[in-house]
Enzyme design. Sequence first.
Site, short mmCIF file in Angstrom:
data_model
loop_
_atom_site.label_atom_id
_atom_site.label_comp_id
_atom_site.label_asym_id
_atom_site.label_seq_id
_atom_site.Cartn_x
_atom_site.Cartn_y
_atom_site.Cartn_z
CB CYS A 4 -0.92 -0.02 1.23
SG CYS A 4 -1.79 1.54 1.48
CB CYS A 7 0.94 1.20 4.40
SG CYS A 7 -0.68 0.81 5.10
CG HIS A 46 -4.40 -0.66 5.04
ND1 HIS A 46 -3.89 -0.03 3.92
CD2 HIS A 46 -5.37 -1.49 4.60
CE1 HIS A 46 -4.53 -0.47 2.85
NE2 HIS A 46 -5.43 -1.38 3.23
CG ASN A 85 -12.87 9.78 -4.81
OD1 ASN A 85 -13.92 10.42 -4.85
ND2 ASN A 85 -11.72 10.27 -5.25
N GLY A 91 -13.76 6.59 -8.33
CA GLY A 91 -12.49 7.26 -8.60
C GLY A 91 -11.39 6.92 -7.62
CB THR A 93 -6.31 5.66 -7.88
OG1 THR A 93 -5.91 6.81 -7.12
CG2 THR A 93 -7.17 6.10 -9.06
CG HIS A 98 -7.17 8.81 0.28
ND1 HIS A 98 -7.23 7.49 -0.12
CD2 HIS A 98 -7.49 9.55 -0.81
CE1 HIS A 98 -7.57 7.44 -1.39
NE2 HIS A 98 -7.75 8.68 -1.84
CG HIS A 100 -9.02 13.71 -2.19
ND1 HIS A 100 -7.96 13.67 -3.07
CD2 HIS A 100 -9.58 12.47 -2.23
CE1 HIS A 100 -7.91 12.46 -3.62
NE2 HIS A 100 -8.88 11.72 -3.14
P1 AMP Z 1 -8.07 8.64 -4.98
O1 AMP Z 1 -8.11 8.74 -6.48
O2 AMP Z 1 -9.24 9.21 -4.29
O3 AMP Z 1 -7.75 7.23 -4.52
O4 AMP Z 1 -6.88 9.56 -4.54
C1 AMP Z 1 -5.56 9.14 -4.49
C2 AMP Z 1 -4.71 10.39 -4.52
O5 AMP Z 1 -3.41 10.03 -4.09
C3 AMP Z 1 -4.57 11.02 -5.91
O6 AMP Z 1 -5.04 12.37 -5.86
C4 AMP Z 1 -3.07 10.94 -6.18
O7 AMP Z 1 -2.57 12.08 -6.86
C5 AMP Z 1 -2.50 10.83 -4.77
N1 AMP Z 1 -1.22 10.16 -4.65
C6 AMP Z 1 -0.86 8.96 -5.17
N2 AMP Z 1 0.40 8.64 -4.83
C7 AMP Z 1 0.85 9.69 -4.06
C8 AMP Z 1 2.09 9.96 -3.42
N3 AMP Z 1 3.12 9.13 -3.46
N4 AMP Z 1 2.19 11.13 -2.73
C9 AMP Z 1 1.15 12.00 -2.67
N5 AMP Z 1 -0.03 11.78 -3.25
C10 AMP Z 1 -0.19 10.65 -3.95
ZN ZN Z 2 -2.36 1.34 3.63
#
Ligand code: AMP
Ligand code: ZN
Length: 111
Positions: A4, A7, A46, A85, A91, A93, A98, A100
Amino acid sequence: MSDCVFCKIVAGEIPSKKAYEDEQVLAFYDIEPKAPVHILVIPKQHLAGAAEITAENSAVVAHVFEVIARLTRGLGLADYRVVTNNGADAGQTVHHLHFHVLAGGRLGEMA
Ligand code: AMP
Ligand code: ZN
Protein backbone atom coordinates in the site's frame (compact mmCIF):
# COMPACT_ATOMS: atom_id res chain seq x y z
CA MET A 1 -0.28 -3.43 4.26
CA SER A 2 3.02 -4.07 2.55
CA ASP A 3 1.94 -3.12 -0.99
CA CYS A 4 0.00 0.00 0.00
CA VAL A 5 1.48 3.32 -1.15
CA PHE A 6 0.03 5.27 1.77
CA CYS A 7 1.24 2.71 4.33
CA LYS A 8 4.69 3.17 2.77
CA ILE A 9 4.35 6.95 3.18
CA VAL A 10 3.35 6.43 6.84
CA ALA A 11 6.40 4.18 7.30
CA GLY A 12 8.67 6.76 5.64
CA GLU A 13 9.53 4.35 2.80
CA ILE A 14 8.10 6.76 0.22
CA PRO A 15 8.78 10.49 0.71
CA SER A 16 5.95 12.97 1.15
CA LYS A 17 5.55 16.66 1.88
CA LYS A 18 3.96 16.49 5.31
CA ALA A 19 1.44 19.07 6.48
CA TYR A 20 0.62 17.48 9.87
CA GLU A 21 1.37 14.32 11.81
CA ASP A 22 0.38 12.78 15.12
CA GLU A 23 0.11 9.23 16.46
CA GLN A 24 -3.08 8.44 14.56
CA VAL A 25 -3.12 10.65 11.51
CA LEU A 26 -0.86 11.91 8.73
CA ALA A 27 -1.57 14.80 6.36
CA PHE A 28 0.54 15.37 3.26
CA TYR A 29 0.33 17.25 -0.01
CA ASP A 30 -1.12 15.39 -3.00
CA ILE A 31 1.49 14.64 -5.64
CA GLU A 32 -0.93 15.64 -8.44
CA PRO A 33 -2.89 18.57 -7.01
CA LYS A 34 -6.43 19.08 -8.33
CA ALA A 35 -6.81 22.48 -6.65
CA PRO A 36 -4.37 25.25 -5.59
CA VAL A 37 -4.18 23.53 -2.19
CA HIS A 38 -4.66 19.75 -2.18
CA ILE A 39 -3.84 17.87 1.01
CA LEU A 40 -4.58 14.24 1.81
CA VAL A 41 -5.43 13.33 5.39
CA ILE A 42 -5.18 9.65 6.28
CA PRO A 43 -5.46 7.45 9.34
CA LYS A 44 -2.12 5.72 9.87
CA GLN A 45 -4.00 2.49 10.40
CA HIS A 46 -4.73 0.77 7.09
CA LEU A 47 -8.42 0.79 6.19
CA ALA A 48 -9.16 0.16 2.51
CA GLY A 49 -11.77 2.89 2.29
CA ALA A 50 -14.85 4.49 3.80
CA ALA A 51 -16.76 1.21 3.51
CA GLU A 52 -14.47 -0.27 6.18
CA ILE A 53 -15.43 2.33 8.80
CA THR A 54 -17.17 0.63 11.74
CA ALA A 55 -18.32 1.50 15.25
CA GLU A 56 -15.02 0.04 16.48
CA ASN A 57 -12.68 2.14 14.33
CA SER A 58 -14.65 5.32 13.60
CA ALA A 59 -13.00 7.44 16.33
CA VAL A 60 -10.07 8.03 14.00
CA VAL A 61 -12.43 9.52 11.40
CA ALA A 62 -13.67 12.09 13.94
CA HIS A 63 -10.02 12.82 14.68
CA VAL A 64 -9.30 13.25 10.95
CA PHE A 65 -12.00 15.95 10.78
CA GLU A 66 -10.61 17.68 13.87
CA VAL A 67 -7.21 17.70 12.20
CA ILE A 68 -8.70 19.06 8.97
CA ALA A 69 -10.38 21.92 10.88
CA ARG A 70 -7.15 22.80 12.72
CA LEU A 71 -4.90 22.40 9.68
CA THR A 72 -7.02 24.54 7.36
CA ARG A 73 -7.39 27.20 10.07
CA GLY A 74 -3.61 27.23 10.46
CA LEU A 75 -3.17 27.64 6.71
CA GLY A 76 -5.70 30.48 6.63
CA LEU A 77 -8.13 28.45 4.52
CA ALA A 78 -11.69 29.33 5.55
CA ASP A 79 -13.31 27.61 2.57
CA TYR A 80 -12.47 24.10 1.54
CA ARG A 81 -13.95 20.83 0.31
CA VAL A 82 -13.40 17.38 1.85
CA VAL A 83 -13.83 14.37 -0.44
CA THR A 84 -13.37 10.65 -0.03
CA ASN A 85 -13.72 8.27 -2.96
CA ASN A 86 -14.82 4.73 -2.10
CA GLY A 87 -14.28 2.13 -4.80
CA ALA A 88 -12.93 2.27 -8.34
CA ASP A 89 -16.16 3.53 -9.90
CA ALA A 90 -16.05 6.51 -7.53
CA GLY A 91 -12.49 7.26 -8.60
CA GLN A 92 -10.57 5.60 -5.77
CA THR A 93 -7.08 4.69 -6.96
CA VAL A 94 -5.30 4.25 -3.62
CA HIS A 95 -7.07 1.74 -1.43
CA HIS A 96 -6.09 3.23 1.92
CA LEU A 97 -8.78 5.48 3.43
CA HIS A 98 -7.96 9.12 2.69
CA PHE A 99 -9.71 12.45 2.73
CA HIS A 100 -8.89 14.97 0.03
CA VAL A 101 -8.85 18.55 1.31
CA LEU A 102 -9.24 20.90 -1.65
CA ALA A 103 -8.95 24.65 -1.27
CA GLY A 104 -7.28 27.82 -2.38
CA GLY A 105 -9.75 29.17 -4.87
CA ARG A 106 -13.24 28.90 -6.27
CA LEU A 107 -13.92 25.14 -6.58
CA GLY A 108 -16.18 23.83 -9.32
CA GLU A 109 -19.53 22.35 -8.36
CA MET A 110 -19.42 18.67 -7.54
CA ALA A 111 -22.25 17.47 -5.34
P1 AMP B 1 -8.07 8.64 -4.98
O1 AMP B 1 -8.11 8.74 -6.48
O2 AMP B 1 -9.24 9.21 -4.29
O3 AMP B 1 -7.75 7.23 -4.52
O4 AMP B 1 -6.88 9.56 -4.54
C1 AMP B 1 -5.56 9.14 -4.49
C2 AMP B 1 -4.71 10.39 -4.52
O5 AMP B 1 -3.41 10.03 -4.09
C3 AMP B 1 -4.57 11.02 -5.91
O6 AMP B 1 -5.04 12.37 -5.86
C4 AMP B 1 -3.07 10.94 -6.18
O7 AMP B 1 -2.57 12.08 -6.86
C5 AMP B 1 -2.50 10.83 -4.77
N1 AMP B 1 -1.22 10.16 -4.65
C6 AMP B 1 -0.86 8.96 -5.17
N2 AMP B 1 0.40 8.64 -4.83
C7 AMP B 1 0.85 9.69 -4.06
C8 AMP B 1 2.09 9.96 -3.42
N3 AMP B 1 3.12 9.13 -3.46
N4 AMP B 1 2.19 11.13 -2.73
C9 AMP B 1 1.15 12.00 -2.67
N5 AMP B 1 -0.03 11.78 -3.25
C10 AMP B 1 -0.19 10.65 -3.95
ZN1 ZN C 1 -2.36 1.34 3.63
